[in-house]
Design a protein around this motif. Structure first.
Motif, short mmCIF file in Angstrom:
data_model
loop_
_atom_site.label_atom_id
_atom_site.label_comp_id
_atom_site.label_asym_id
_atom_site.label_seq_id
_atom_site.Cartn_x
_atom_site.Cartn_y
_atom_site.Cartn_z
N GLY A 109 10.22 30.50 81.20
CA GLY A 109 9.72 30.30 79.67
C GLY A 109 10.71 29.58 78.74
N THR A 110 9.55 29.81 77.65
CA THR A 110 10.80 29.05 76.50
C THR A 110 11.15 30.07 75.81
OG1 THR A 110 8.82 29.11 74.84
CG2 THR A 110 8.93 27.22 75.64
N LYS A 111 11.97 29.66 74.74
CA LYS A 111 12.88 30.66 74.50
C LYS A 111 12.34 32.07 73.59
CE LYS A 111 16.47 31.15 72.53
NZ LYS A 111 17.81 30.80 71.51
N GLU A 112 10.87 31.03 72.49
CA GLU A 112 10.03 31.92 71.88
C GLU A 112 9.31 32.70 72.50
OE1 GLU A 112 8.45 32.81 68.68
OE2 GLU A 112 9.88 32.02 68.47
N GLN A 113 8.54 32.29 74.23
CA GLN A 113 8.05 33.13 74.82
C GLN A 113 8.25 34.42 74.60
OE1 GLN A 113 6.97 29.42 77.67
NE2 GLN A 113 5.31 28.69 76.53
N LEU A 114 8.92 33.75 75.41
CA LEU A 114 9.91 35.64 75.96
C LEU A 114 10.12 36.01 74.68
CD1 LEU A 114 12.80 33.28 79.11
CD2 LEU A 114 10.17 34.60 79.17
N LEU A 117 11.67 39.97 84.79
CA LEU A 117 10.87 39.04 85.25
C LEU A 117 11.76 38.46 85.97
CD1 LEU A 117 8.20 36.87 84.37
CD2 LEU A 117 9.43 36.06 82.16
N VAL A 118 12.78 37.92 85.88
CA VAL A 118 13.82 37.41 86.65
C VAL A 118 13.93 38.21 87.91
CG1 VAL A 118 16.74 36.37 87.36
CG2 VAL A 118 16.02 36.33 85.02
N ARG A 176 25.66 38.43 82.51
CA ARG A 176 25.16 39.30 83.72
C ARG A 176 25.26 38.11 85.06
NH1 ARG A 176 21.87 43.85 80.28
NH2 ARG A 176 23.82 44.85 79.59
N GLY A 177 24.64 36.91 84.26
CA GLY A 177 24.59 35.60 85.23
C GLY A 177 23.90 35.94 86.06
N MET A 178 22.28 36.29 85.38
CA MET A 178 20.75 36.60 85.47
C MET A 178 20.00 35.35 84.90
SD MET A 178 20.28 40.29 85.04
CE MET A 178 18.85 40.04 86.16
N VAL A 179 20.71 34.49 83.85
CA VAL A 179 19.67 33.14 83.22
C VAL A 179 20.84 32.31 82.55
CG1 VAL A 179 17.64 34.55 82.24
CG2 VAL A 179 20.01 34.11 81.10
N GLU A 202 19.20 45.37 74.22
CA GLU A 202 19.93 45.71 75.93
C GLU A 202 18.31 46.25 76.61
OE1 GLU A 202 21.07 46.50 79.06
OE2 GLU A 202 22.58 46.30 77.20
N HIS A 203 17.23 47.04 75.19
CA HIS A 203 15.94 47.16 75.46
C HIS A 203 15.01 45.44 76.16
CE1 HIS A 203 11.89 49.00 76.58
NE2 HIS A 203 11.04 48.30 76.31
N ALA A 204 15.46 44.83 75.71
CA ALA A 204 14.65 43.64 76.09
C ALA A 204 15.22 42.64 76.91
CB ALA A 204 14.63 42.25 74.26
N ALA A 205 17.07 43.57 76.65
CA ALA A 205 17.34 41.98 77.85
C ALA A 205 17.30 42.30 79.38
CB ALA A 205 18.78 42.62 78.52
N GLU A 206 16.15 43.99 79.78
CA GLU A 206 15.56 44.47 80.71
C GLU A 206 14.35 44.57 81.55
OE1 GLU A 206 15.94 48.38 79.96
OE2 GLU A 206 18.05 49.01 79.67
N LYS A 207 13.94 43.88 80.19
CA LYS A 207 12.57 43.26 80.12
C LYS A 207 12.36 42.30 80.41
CE LYS A 207 8.38 43.89 78.20
NZ LYS A 207 7.36 43.57 76.83
N VAL A 208 13.58 40.73 79.92
CA VAL A 208 14.14 39.88 80.95
C VAL A 208 14.36 40.03 82.66
CG1 VAL A 208 14.73 36.75 80.98
CG2 VAL A 208 13.65 38.65 79.09
N ALA A 209 15.13 40.92 82.60
CA ALA A 209 15.34 41.10 84.12
C ALA A 209 14.56 41.64 84.79
CB ALA A 209 16.75 42.40 83.62
#
Length: 253
Positions: free
Chosen positions: A47-52, A36-37, A73-76, A27-34
């Motif tokens: 970015g790539t999955k590995e970069q993120l 960025l989105v 959540r339809g974000m990525v 959840e914390h990682a999802a919030e971080k990517v969110a």
């Protein structure tokens, strides 16, 4: 021998441990990517999955779980191959719901068609309910009205919309026409399955809007109970014509 004074704190620490589960890290990682989105235009490459994953500082398994959350959540979106990776999702298709909108997944055209057909069937089902609704049926409809009222009081538009759909499904179930009832219920299921959330517009506070819609549906059930055909058909006409699509939206519920 008395219990050592440090026994309780250790026990408390053990009980707190589940908060640091993989789900919590995901959840914390999802919030971080969110975050960025939200900082880039729709359709941007993140970015790539590995970069993120490296950016989030989590394991592969945890990041995959975060990715599932973001996709749900339809974000990525994820695109394979050269130049692929994670991209911020294009804006969700929107279907107007009076003074709110339904954010949909990619099946917006299917939903628009389903809404149009469903609205066309509503008067037929109201006619059947006027003739065939039993006192037990009316009591069941009033329970759905109560659920809608509870959602209004809780300021929960998502719960309100789902309670609304359950009310219409219950009206459809009264019809002795199995084909009509089944078709209508299938259309409701299609609309519901492709709806991601309910969002406000600037035209009217969403709370005021759902309160008004609750009143309309309550009056409709009252009209069915009285066998007041003119009023029931007037209300279902108002129910559908007050939800006409704007120029930039596919349809309304």
């Amino acid at each position: 021998m008395s219990t050592p004074p440090d026994r309780a704190p250790r026990h408390g620490a053990l009980e707190a441990a589940p908060r640091q589960t993989s789900s919590g890290r995901a959840e914390h990682a999802a919030e971080k990517v969110a975050e960025l989105v939200e900082s880039v235009p729709p359709g941007s490459r993140l970015g790539t999955k590995e970069q993120l994953r490296t950016l989030c500082g989590v394991s592969v398994g945890t990041f995959n779980e975060a990715l599932r959350l973001l996709q749900a959540r339809g974000m990525v979106t994820v695109k394979p191959g050269p130049g692929g990776g994670l991209f911020s999702a294009e804006q969700s298709p929107m279907v107007r719901l009076g003074n709110s909108v339904l954010a949909l997944d990619a099946q917006a055209n299917d939903v628009a068609d389903a809404v149009r057909i469903r609205d066309a069937l509503d008067p037929l089902l109201i006619e059947d309910a006027l003739w065939h609704a039993s006192p037990a049926d009316i009591a069941g409809l009033r329970r759905h009205i109560a659920a809608m009222e509870h959602a209004v009081d809780a300021a929960d538009p998502v719960a309100f919309v789902h309670a609304n759909w359950r009310l219409h499904a219950a009206i459809a179930a009264i019809s002795p026409n199995a084909l009509l009832s089944s078709l209508y219920t299938h259309l409701l299921d299609l609309i519901e399955s492709h709806t991601l959330t309910v969002l406000p517009t600037s035209e009217q506070p969403l709370g005021e809007y759902i309160a008004h819609r609750h009143d309309l549906h309550r009056d409709l059930v009252d009209a069915l109970d009285r066998r007041d055909r003119d009023e029931a058909l007037r209300l279902i006409h108002e129910h559908n014509t007050s939800l006409q699509p704007s120029e930039d939206h596919a349809a309304e519920h």
